[in-house]
Design a protein around this motif. Structure first.
Motif, PDB file in Angstrom:
ATOM      1  N   PRO A   1       4.932  10.542 -10.407  1.00  0.00           N
ATOM      2  CA  PRO A   1       5.046   9.794  -9.158  1.00  0.00           C
ATOM      3  C   PRO A   1       4.818  10.684  -7.938  1.00  0.00           C
ATOM      4  CG  PRO A   1       6.887   9.333 -10.630  1.00  0.00           C
ATOM      5  CD  PRO A   1       6.179  10.514 -11.196  1.00  0.00           C
ATOM      6  N   ILE A   2       4.461  10.058  -6.836  1.00  0.00           N
ATOM      7  CA  ILE A   2       4.239  10.786  -5.590  1.00  0.00           C
ATOM      8  C   ILE A   2       5.244  10.372  -4.515  1.00  0.00           C
ATOM      9  CG2 ILE A   2       1.791  11.128  -6.057  1.00  0.00           C
ATOM     10  CD1 ILE A   2       1.222   8.804  -4.103  1.00  0.00           C
ATOM     11  N   ALA A   3       6.182   9.495  -4.853  1.00  0.00           N
ATOM     12  CA  ALA A   3       7.194   9.025  -3.899  1.00  0.00           C
ATOM     13  C   ALA A   3       8.215   8.191  -4.666  1.00  0.00           C
ATOM     14  CB  ALA A   3       6.558   8.200  -2.788  1.00  0.00           C
ATOM     15  N   ASN A   4       9.228   7.733  -3.953  1.00  0.00           N
ATOM     16  CA  ASN A   4      10.226   6.827  -4.523  1.00  0.00           C
ATOM     17  C   ASN A   4       9.800   5.390  -4.236  1.00  0.00           C
ATOM     18  OD1 ASN A   4      12.271   8.843  -5.354  1.00  0.00           O
ATOM     19  ND2 ASN A   4      12.468   9.197  -3.148  1.00  0.00           N
ATOM     20  N   PRO A   5       9.288   4.678  -5.233  1.00  0.00           N
ATOM     21  CA  PRO A   5       8.857   3.292  -4.982  1.00  0.00           C
ATOM     22  C   PRO A   5      10.037   2.327  -4.971  1.00  0.00           C
ATOM     23  CG  PRO A   5       8.505   3.848  -7.276  1.00  0.00           C
ATOM     24  CD  PRO A   5       9.017   5.099  -6.611  1.00  0.00           C
ATOM     25  N   GLY A   6       9.891   1.258  -4.204  1.00  0.00           N
ATOM     26  CA  GLY A   6      10.910   0.226  -4.171  1.00  0.00           C
ATOM     27  C   GLY A   6      10.745  -0.779  -5.291  1.00  0.00           C
ATOM     28  N   PHE A   7      11.680  -1.718  -5.345  1.00  0.00           N
ATOM     29  CA  PHE A   7      11.710  -2.719  -6.407  1.00  0.00           C
ATOM     30  C   PHE A   7      10.417  -3.534  -6.450  1.00  0.00           C
ATOM     31  CE2 PHE A   7      12.992  -6.562  -8.608  1.00  0.00           C
ATOM     32  CZ  PHE A   7      13.906  -6.113  -9.547  1.00  0.00           C
ATOM     33  N   ALA A   8       9.934  -3.957  -5.272  1.00  0.00           N
ATOM     34  CA  ALA A   8       8.746  -4.821  -5.221  1.00  0.00           C
ATOM     35  C   ALA A   8       7.505  -4.111  -5.738  1.00  0.00           C
ATOM     36  CB  ALA A   8       8.514  -5.313  -3.799  1.00  0.00           C
ATOM     37  N   SER A   9       7.360  -2.826  -5.446  1.00  0.00           N
ATOM     38  CA  SER A   9       6.194  -2.086  -5.934  1.00  0.00           C
ATOM     39  C   SER A   9       6.272  -1.875  -7.437  1.00  0.00           C
ATOM     40  CB  SER A   9       6.093  -0.742  -5.209  1.00  0.00           C
ATOM     41  OG  SER A   9       5.734  -0.933  -3.859  1.00  0.00           O
ATOM     42  N   LEU A  10       7.464  -1.678  -7.962  1.00  0.00           N
ATOM     43  CA  LEU A  10       7.637  -1.568  -9.411  1.00  0.00           C
ATOM     44  C   LEU A  10       7.218  -2.884 -10.077  1.00  0.00           C
ATOM     45  CD1 LEU A  10      11.058   0.305  -9.538  1.00  0.00           C
ATOM     46  CD2 LEU A  10       8.915   1.177 -10.500  1.00  0.00           C
ATOM     47  N   GLU A  11       7.648  -3.990  -9.495  1.00  0.00           N
ATOM     48  CA  GLU A  11       7.274  -5.304 -10.047  1.00  0.00           C
ATOM     49  C   GLU A  11       5.765  -5.515  -9.985  1.00  0.00           C
ATOM     50  OE1 GLU A  11      10.797  -8.533  -9.762  1.00  0.00           O
ATOM     51  OE2 GLU A  11       9.732  -8.143  -7.883  1.00  0.00           O
ATOM     52  N   ALA A  12       5.154  -5.109  -8.870  1.00  0.00           N
ATOM     53  CA  ALA A  12       3.712  -5.291  -8.717  1.00  0.00           C
ATOM     54  C   ALA A  12       2.936  -4.497  -9.762  1.00  0.00           C
ATOM     55  CB  ALA A  12       3.284  -4.863  -7.310  1.00  0.00           C
TER      56      ALA A  12
ATOM     57  N   GLY B   1       1.985  -1.071   3.310  1.00  0.00           N
ATOM     58  CA  GLY B   1       3.307  -1.429   3.804  1.00  0.00           C
ATOM     59  C   GLY B   1       3.450  -2.923   3.972  1.00  0.00           C
ATOM     60  N   VAL B   2       2.429  -3.656   3.530  1.00  0.00           N
ATOM     61  CA  VAL B   2       2.437  -5.120   3.635  1.00  0.00           C
ATOM     62  C   VAL B   2       2.908  -5.704   2.304  1.00  0.00           C
ATOM     63  CG1 VAL B   2       1.049  -7.181   4.081  1.00  0.00           C
ATOM     64  CG2 VAL B   2       0.549  -5.042   5.285  1.00  0.00           C
ATOM     65  N   ALA B   3       4.041  -6.366   2.334  1.00  0.00           N
ATOM     66  CA  ALA B   3       4.645  -6.868   1.098  1.00  0.00           C
ATOM     67  C   ALA B   3       3.704  -7.783   0.320  1.00  0.00           C
ATOM     68  CB  ALA B   3       5.941  -7.606   1.420  1.00  0.00           C
ATOM     69  N   GLU B   4       2.966  -8.638   1.037  1.00  0.00           N
ATOM     70  CA  GLU B   4       2.105  -9.620   0.372  1.00  0.00           C
ATOM     71  C   GLU B   4       0.906  -8.969  -0.313  1.00  0.00           C
ATOM     72  OE1 GLU B   4       3.083  -9.717   3.489  1.00  0.00           O
ATOM     73  OE2 GLU B   4       4.573 -11.330   3.442  1.00  0.00           O
ATOM     74  N   GLU B   5       0.626  -7.710  -0.003  1.00  0.00           N
ATOM     75  CA  GLU B   5      -0.545  -7.047  -0.569  1.00  0.00           C
ATOM     76  C   GLU B   5      -0.259  -6.247  -1.829  1.00  0.00           C
ATOM     77  OE1 GLU B   5      -3.566  -6.053   3.152  1.00  0.00           O
ATOM     78  OE2 GLU B   5      -2.439  -4.444   2.173  1.00  0.00           O
ATOM     79  N   ARG B   6       0.991  -6.046  -2.137  1.00  0.00           N
ATOM     80  CA  ARG B   6       1.309  -5.113  -3.219  1.00  0.00           C
ATOM     81  C   ARG B   6       0.630  -5.485  -4.535  1.00  0.00           C
ATOM     82  NH1 ARG B   6       6.766  -5.077  -0.775  1.00  0.00           N
ATOM     83  NH2 ARG B   6       7.108  -3.027   0.151  1.00  0.00           N
ATOM     84  N   ARG B   7       0.661  -6.758  -4.897  1.00  0.00           N
ATOM     85  CA  ARG B   7       0.069  -7.166  -6.175  1.00  0.00           C
ATOM     86  C   ARG B   7      -1.453  -7.089  -6.134  1.00  0.00           C
ATOM     87  NH1 ARG B   7       4.227  -9.122  -9.277  1.00  0.00           N
ATOM     88  NH2 ARG B   7       6.024  -9.950  -8.138  1.00  0.00           N
ATOM     89  N   GLN B   8      -2.037  -7.285  -4.968  1.00  0.00           N
ATOM     90  CA  GLN B   8      -3.489  -7.124  -4.842  1.00  0.00           C
ATOM     91  C   GLN B   8      -3.883  -5.660  -4.992  1.00  0.00           C
ATOM     92  OE1 GLN B   8      -3.924  -9.337  -0.996  1.00  0.00           O
ATOM     93  NE2 GLN B   8      -5.677 -10.254  -2.021  1.00  0.00           N
ATOM     94  N   VAL B   9      -3.134  -4.780  -4.320  1.00  0.00           N
ATOM     95  CA  VAL B   9      -3.399  -3.346  -4.449  1.00  0.00           C
ATOM     96  C   VAL B   9      -3.229  -2.911  -5.900  1.00  0.00           C
ATOM     97  CG1 VAL B   9      -2.571  -1.039  -3.827  1.00  0.00           C
ATOM     98  CG2 VAL B   9      -2.821  -2.790  -2.063  1.00  0.00           C
ATOM     99  N   ALA B  10      -2.183  -3.423  -6.548  1.00  0.00           N
ATOM    100  CA  ALA B  10      -1.964  -3.106  -7.960  1.00  0.00           C
ATOM    101  C   ALA B  10      -3.154  -3.556  -8.803  1.00  0.00           C
ATOM    102  CB  ALA B  10      -0.684  -3.784  -8.456  1.00  0.00           C
ATOM    103  N   SER B  11      -3.714  -4.723  -8.470  1.00  0.00           N
ATOM    104  CA  SER B  11      -4.853  -5.238  -9.249  1.00  0.00           C
ATOM    105  C   SER B  11      -6.068  -4.327  -9.118  1.00  0.00           C
ATOM    106  CB  SER B  11      -5.208  -6.657  -8.808  1.00  0.00           C
ATOM    107  OG  SER B  11      -5.876  -6.670  -7.550  1.00  0.00           O
ATOM    108  N   VAL B  12      -6.291  -3.750  -7.928  1.00  0.00           N
ATOM    109  CA  VAL B  12      -7.429  -2.853  -7.731  1.00  0.00           C
ATOM    110  C   VAL B  12      -7.295  -1.637  -8.638  1.00  0.00           C
ATOM    111  CG1 VAL B  12      -8.564  -1.290  -6.105  1.00  0.00           C
ATOM    112  CG2 VAL B  12      -7.905  -3.594  -5.372  1.00  0.00           C
TER     113      VAL B  12
ATOM    114  N   GLY C   1      -3.121  -3.701   9.993  1.00  0.00           N
ATOM    115  CA  GLY C   1      -1.998  -3.166   9.217  1.00  0.00           C
ATOM    116  C   GLY C   1      -2.166  -3.456   7.740  1.00  0.00           C
ATOM    117  N   GLY C   2      -3.085  -4.353   7.433  1.00  0.00           N
ATOM    118  CA  GLY C   2      -3.380  -4.691   6.046  1.00  0.00           C
ATOM    119  C   GLY C   2      -4.710  -4.114   5.607  1.00  0.00           C
TER     120      GLY C   2
END
Length: 388
Positions: free
Chosen positions: A331-342, A265-276, A360-361
């Motif tokens: 999919p398992i949920a409705n992702p938002g714009f930022a998660s799609l970009e990530a 739920g941390v916006a700054e982490e989305r691209r890091q999580v995507a990288s994993v 929280g991170g």
């Protein structure tokens, strides 16, 4: 004698005309000059109201000094018959001309009551709030959960539900499932129509966003708006994807984005999580993510409400990413714009693991040894919290 009378009459007429012209000029100045209002107010214009009633209301609120000039000015500018019902924010120092334009040009109300229906991951909440003209901030008056067993609908909501100028907004949170959104919309009595018996939208295809709606808007049309918005996002972001992604279709992007959405739920982490996840996919490693397993257990209906069992972590569900390789089937949920970009533009990292860090991170790691050390720290935090 008659000449004297005629001369005096002419003089008097000239004086009257000059005075009348002066009055007109003064009236025009008053109509266009800054008004006496020292603090913004909300003006409610009921359906069927008149300029006289509105001018008297404005005068009582201290927004105008001369109701008659206000009415004459509205009539002179051909706006007297264009009065619109609604609630309008009259700003500090607004002139009578500005107020006239405000209440006759139409469009959405700019203040008053707003009903916000928040559809979250676990539940939906209805919130009634009023705009405070002094601060331009909304103040909550009542909040409740529609359809909650044994709880009556608050009178504060019932009252504004019948007012023509009440505005409505539906907020869909990121990470909701299609089932949650559809079931919540069934409880929104300000919408018309029914989704009973209709084919459910595909998982992940309802865009999380804020949707302004009118009272008695058709629920199917709202769902269609959500689907169109999500499809537009998918098309736009997929067209801007980076090279070398470990998946090939927009559908895969949507699936991965939904996992990213559920993992952080941390916006700054989305691209890091995507990288994993993408590093794992490239190496042929299983994703090993709990949210997909949970979706396999619940099928997106309701909340699991407990920890995963060993039997579920070892099941042959296609959503069990501890057992199956690659992405789950959808999919398992409705992702938002930022998660799609990530999902299509991840950070360049060496990370293969992550675990909660207590803030929280997450703590990210490149090696299993580093990850295990992070897990130990997280278990210690969990134990401390349990003992408090």
């Amino acid at each position: 004698m008659w000449r004297s009378i005629a001369s005096n009459a002419l003089t008097l007429l000239i004086v009257v005309l000059i005075a009348f012209a002066g009055v007109i000029a003064w009236g025009k100045r008053e109509y266009t000059a800054a008004g006496p209002l020292e603090q913004a107010v909300c003006l409610r214009v009921p359906s069927g109201s008149t300029m006289r009633r509105v001018s008297d209301d404005l005068a009582s609120k201290g927004a105008i000094s001369y109701p008659s000039i206000f009415r004459i000015g509205a009539d002179y500018s051909d706006k007297a018959q264009q009065l619109k019902a609604g609630s309008f924010l009259v700003p500090e120092g607004a002139s009578m001309a500005q107020i006239t334009d405000l209440i006759t040009r139409g469009g959405a109300s700019t203040c008053g009551t707003e009903v916000v229906y928040r559809i979250g991951v676990n539940r939906a909440q209805m919130q009634v709030r009023q705009l405070d003209p002094a601060t331009s901030a909304y103040v909550e008056t009542v909040e409740f959960q529609p359809g909650e067993e044994g709880v009556a609908t608050p009178e504060a909501y019932t009252k504004v539900r019948g007012e023509a100028d009440t505005r409505y907004r539906v907020l869909v949170a990121e990470g909701t499932t299609v089932w949650r959104v559809v079931e919540s919309l069934k409880q929104a009595d300000f919408l018309s129509g029914s989704v009973e018996g209709e084919e459910m939208p595909k998982e992940g295809m309802l865009a999380p966003d804020s949707y302004e709606v009118r009272a008695d808007s058709d629920v199917d049309e709202l769902i269609a708006r959500m689907q169109e918005s999500q499809q537009m996002r998918i098309d736009t972001i997929w067209a801007q994807r980076t090279e070398g992604l470990p998946f090939e279709t927009p559908e895969d992007m949507l699936t991965l984005a939904s996992i990213i959405e559920k993992e952080t739920g941390v916006a700054e982490e989305r691209r890091q999580v995507a990288s994993v996840f993408e590093n794992r996919l490239k190496r042929g490693m299983r994703l090993q993510t709990d949210p997909t397993v949970i979706y396999g257990v619940t099928n997106g209906v309701g909340v699991l409400g407990r920890g995963l069992r060993q039997s579920e972590l070892q099941s042959d569900s296609p959503y069990n990413t501890y057992v199956v390789e690659g992405l789950p089937p959808g999919p398992i949920a409705n992702p938002g714009f930022a998660s799609l970009e990530a999902a299509v533009n991840p950070d360049a990292t060496p990370y293969l693991f992550f675990v909660a860090d207590g803030t929280g991170g997450h703590a990210f790691a490149e090696t299993l040894a580093e990850h295990n050390a992070n897990v130990v720290k997280w278990r210690e935090i969990e134990a401390q919290r349990a003992s408090q």
